[in-house]
Design a protein around this motif. Sequence first.
Motif, mmCIF file in Angstrom:
data_model
loop_
_atom_site.group_PDB
_atom_site.id
_atom_site.type_symbol
_atom_site.label_atom_id
_atom_site.label_comp_id
_atom_site.label_asym_id
_atom_site.label_seq_id
_atom_site.Cartn_x
_atom_site.Cartn_y
_atom_site.Cartn_z
ATOM 1 N N LYS A 157 2.210 1.247 -4.125
ATOM 2 C CA LYS A 157 1.506 0.838 -5.344
ATOM 3 C C LYS A 157 0.957 2.008 -6.159
ATOM 4 C CE LYS A 157 -2.950 -0.219 -3.081
ATOM 5 N NZ LYS A 157 -3.901 -1.316 -2.808
ATOM 6 N N SER A 158 0.643 3.121 -5.518
ATOM 7 C CA SER A 158 0.030 4.233 -6.257
ATOM 8 C C SER A 158 1.048 5.090 -6.995
ATOM 9 C CB SER A 158 -0.788 5.113 -5.301
ATOM 10 O OG SER A 158 0.067 5.718 -4.353
ATOM 11 N N HIS A 159 2.331 4.931 -6.697
ATOM 12 C CA HIS A 159 3.326 5.766 -7.380
ATOM 13 C C HIS A 159 4.529 4.950 -7.874
ATOM 14 C CE1 HIS A 159 3.881 5.910 -3.006
ATOM 15 N NE2 HIS A 159 5.164 6.079 -3.196
ATOM 16 N N ASP A 192 0.817 -1.221 0.000
ATOM 17 C CA ASP A 192 0.000 0.000 0.000
ATOM 18 C C ASP A 192 0.848 1.267 0.000
ATOM 19 O OD1 ASP A 192 -2.420 -1.236 -0.171
ATOM 20 O OD2 ASP A 192 -2.892 -1.121 1.969
ATOM 21 N N ASP A 193 2.077 1.170 0.535
ATOM 22 C CA ASP A 193 2.953 2.338 0.616
ATOM 23 C C ASP A 193 3.516 2.747 -0.742
ATOM 24 O OD1 ASP A 193 2.708 2.481 3.429
ATOM 25 O OD2 ASP A 193 4.271 0.955 3.671
#
Length: 393
Positions: free
Chosen positions: A79-81, A76-77
Amino acid sequence: MKTVIFGEHDTNTLRQFENCLKVGQVVGGVMCADGHYGYSQPVGGVIVYDNQVAPSGVGYDIACGNKAVKTNLKYDDVKSHMSEMMDEVQAAIPFGVGTGANSKWGDHDIFNDPAWDVYKEIGQHEHDQLKAIAREQLGTAGSGNHYVDILIDEKTEDVWIGNHFGSRGLGHRTATGFLNLAKGLKFSDKAPRESMEQPPTLLDIDSELGGLYFSAMELAGRYAYAGRDIVINQVAEILGAEIVQEVHNHHNYAWKETHFGKEYIVVRKGATPAAPGQLGFVGGSMGDISVILEGVDSEKSRQAFYSTVHGSGRIMSRTKAAGRMNWKTRKRVGGAVSEKEMHRAVREFGVELRGGGTDESPFVYRKLKDVLKAHEGTINVLHVLKPIGVLMD
């Protein structure tokens, strides 16, 4: 003589392995399931000698190896970037043949190692030249199948970082130089053109030349460790991660090890040491899992001189995969794998890819789970890691 063959191999690989067993004071050999045809000794091949070392078996990429670290981050730390982070990693880590743009590590402690004096025994010029190349290339990765990965343990969602490369120009020139000396040539002479079928070049470990080679090889090993450490630490910094566990091994190297009550020289070319409880990081292709494994104590392990795979194993040559180079157009033609196919496969596996050619695509390698299965009873798989970011040349 103790010999073990894991998995299935083509006739060229098996013939090369058998030929190695016939030269020198050989006490045993192992063919790992990821093996394939190589220079003089097959990749994935392990040859065990009594009081001899084979520079040809260690090969030109001395101390090529893998390092993996577990970080304090979760999926989660990051995956978005991932795209932005992989851009940063690509900008920070130089790749490629002869790359020497990272001279900021020239004051590293490795250059205070007294073993550099080994090269003074050959000549001051050779010493100075090799040390200068090593200073320039520390912290850089090579070409071909060398990589930096960001991976996820799918059970725990822990983020891992892995890499794969060796001792760069230092190792290549060291190998070339000692193979030259063994043939009566000068250290810095251009290496003679040799067949892939070249018989093993052997040095007695207690001879002057054998002792110098082993010391130089061990120095190249420490240099490779330092380089992989630097790259991993840079990637961890980009991710904002703390390292909480490390796994680090060579797989092109010669070790002094005790087996069956006696010390031998174990030359592993593309094979990972796997003594009981010893951890190893084994990478698959850019579209396959990687694993953290440990060696176990069993009769099968002992017969295999505590050796296991270093990767998934190539099944298609670079030329067949990517095609032949047209030097006028600087493009390859006739390859069996298209860039479109490669990128689709990698994208479907969920990998953010930077660099990498069709000669390193998932289609040119075995599946890692298959080669690991062939070694059942000699290893335990502790962590299955899925790549989410891959950087290659």
